[in-house]
Design an enzyme around this catalytic site. Structure first.
Site, short mmCIF file in Angstrom:
data_model
loop_
_atom_site.label_atom_id
_atom_site.label_comp_id
_atom_site.label_asym_id
_atom_site.label_seq_id
_atom_site.Cartn_x
_atom_site.Cartn_y
_atom_site.Cartn_z
N TYR A 147 -47.07 13.58 -36.10
CA TYR A 147 -47.55 12.64 -37.11
C TYR A 147 -46.41 11.81 -37.68
O TYR A 147 -45.26 12.25 -37.69
CB TYR A 147 -48.34 13.35 -38.22
CG TYR A 147 -47.58 14.39 -39.01
CD1 TYR A 147 -46.74 14.04 -40.08
CD2 TYR A 147 -47.70 15.74 -38.71
CE1 TYR A 147 -46.07 15.00 -40.82
CE2 TYR A 147 -47.02 16.71 -39.43
CZ TYR A 147 -46.21 16.32 -40.49
OH TYR A 147 -45.54 17.27 -41.20
N ARG A 157 -42.83 13.31 -36.89
CA ARG A 157 -42.53 14.73 -36.78
C ARG A 157 -42.95 15.24 -35.41
O ARG A 157 -44.07 14.99 -34.98
CB ARG A 157 -43.31 15.56 -37.83
CG ARG A 157 -43.02 15.31 -39.30
CD ARG A 157 -41.61 15.57 -39.76
NE ARG A 157 -40.84 16.62 -39.10
CZ ARG A 157 -40.90 17.92 -39.37
NH1 ARG A 157 -41.70 18.38 -40.30
NH2 ARG A 157 -40.12 18.78 -38.74
FE FE Z 1 -45.59 19.45 -41.46
#
Ligand code: FE
Lengths: 242, 204
Positions: A147, A157
């Site tokens: 995300y 991430r």
């Molecule tokens: Fe996280």
């Protein structure tokens, strides 16, 4: 029971520093004074204990623990399993392990997450379990999606699962994140790069575990967790005094 | 080359991130999943001692309250016993001494109800003044921060941990202020992560 000794000191060169410029949120949230070193007392060598009365048996199955009956979470089905050990390689039995994660699309079920990927109505995103007598734990879940987040304009991430572990003492309390072998985002993540050593990053990366895979059903990843070890004997007269 | 030590390395810490509530306090994240959440009842119904409330803010280096913190508390009972096999003595039925709270998303205020702990044994035959051990995690905190809360109306003069802090003027950052509100005893304990009046954090 012989009195056990102090916990080994945390290796502060192995853990992230508090102030890590490229993980921007740490800048205003990092103490600038040195930590004060504290020899273990009874306050640090004790900590909360949990039992099977604290949790439910299905709490470790994220595919079903929030699903409507007859439904299940969407995504790549995975087993996340491993052992909780200490630095002496001894298992840590009967300790609480809690996890939380985004769904397969990279969206958290949280009122502060506004990412445009959809909420999965059958996925909550948290689970918990207690290690067995050999320190073993396992979860069933779906692989979380990557995300975006606001650090740099284009920060993503890697797929990750957040993990919280207690051990037997407040001195062992730890929160970390588990990543997955082969994820191309791993070398680019400002949060993962707070870990100073490459070997530390590898320690946070779960390995694909074909031996534990359930054929035609679920892929497995193995993630062992190491908590602080402790001396087996007290060199001081007594930790507790008289 | 020398022989290789066969210790394992501790798993490196990573930030709890902004969504820590999902895992550790899902009710606050906005959903209901577990039959019971952990850590909301520290002392239980049978604990002896003074019933108190502890509350405060966590303040960042810009002076702003941090609104996505999770705190855990670990304390002895009023007789100075921890609910753990390595602490000598008994605790009351239902006393766990462990609590978990989050900050209010709008104000950053956190607080919990408990009993005031008693003095506990220290090292080398000393005695530690009553205190609550706190552990703080949040987005932007890479390794959970350990600190201690002491009470301004207790005799802290011989506490070996406070006295071990070389900078005398920093010791006051660990002392909670007693107030009374609507007949309730409230200890105020603000935690400053950085800058002027930075709270003492320990490497335990
Ligand atoms: Fe996280």
């Amino acid at each position: 029971m012989p009195l056990k000794g102090e916990f080994y000191q945390r290796d502060r060169e192995w853990h992230p520093k508090a102030y890590t410029h490229d993980y921007k949120t740490s800048v205003a949230r990092s103490p600038r004074q040195s930590l004060i070193s504290l020899e273990n007392t009874v306050s640090e060598i004790t900590g909360p204990r949990f039992g099977h009365g604290d949790i439910d048996p299905g709490d470790n199955d994220l595919i079903y623990n929030y699903a409507q009956s007859g439904e299940s979470a969407i995504g790549e089905r995975i087993i996340l399993h491993g052992r909780v050990l200490d630095e002496n390689a001894r298992p840590v039995p009967n300790t609480l392990v809690e996890i939380w994660q985004a769904n397969a699309g990279g969206r958290y079920r949280h009122k502060k997450d506004t990412y445009l990927a959809p909420i999965d109505p059958n996925f909550g995103g948290c689970g918990r379990t207690i290690t067995d007598e050999n320190g073993y734990y396992f979860f069933r879940t779906v692989k979380p999606g990557a995300y975006p987040w606001r650090n740099w304009v284009n920060s993503w991430r890697p797929a990750h699962i957040h993990v919280s572990i207690f051990g037997t003492a407040f001195a062992q309390r730890l929160i970390t994140q588990c990543y997955f072998e082969g994820d191309p985002l791993i070398p680019h993540c400002p949060i993962l790069k707070t870990v100073p050593m490459q070997e530390g990053i590898e320690q946070l990366t779960a390995a694909l575990d074909l031996n534990a895979t359930i054929p035609l059903d679920t892929i497995a990843y193995k993630f062992d967790i190491v908590l602080r070890g402790r001396r087996s004997t007290l060199f001081e007269n007594r930790l507790e005094g008289n | 080359m020398v022989q290789k030590l066969d210790y394992l390395k501790e798993t490196p810490s990573q930030t709890a991130g902004p969504y820590v509530h999902i895992g550790l306090a899902p009710g606050a994240a906005g959903f209901d999943i577990y039959k019971q959440e952990l850590g909301w009842d520290i002392a239980g119904p049978n604990a002896a001692g003074e019933r108190i409330r502890v509350q405060g803010l966590v303040i960042d280096g810009m002076g702003a309250p941090v609104k996505d913190v999770l705190l855990e508390a670990w304390q002895a009972n009023a007789s100075g016993v921890y609910a753990h096999e390595e602490s000598t003595g008994e605790v009351e039925d239902g006393f766990r001494g462990w609590g978990r709270v989050i900050t209010d998303f709008d104000t950053g205020e956190w607080g919990f109800d408990t009993v005031k702990p008693g003095p506990v044994p220290g090292r080398y035959g000393s005695t530690q003044a009553p205190h609550i051990n706190l552990w703080i995690v949040a987005r932007g905190i890479n390794v959970g921060l350990n600190t201690r809360l002491y009470f301004e109306d207790e005799d802290n003069s011989a506490d070996p941990v406070l006295n071990g802090i070389e900078w005398v003027n920093r010791r006051s950052t660990l002392i909670a202020k007693r107030t009374e509100r609507e007949g309730k005893v409230v200890y105020r304990f603000d935690i400053r992560l950085q800058g002027e009046g930075e709270t003492v954090f320990f490497d335990i």
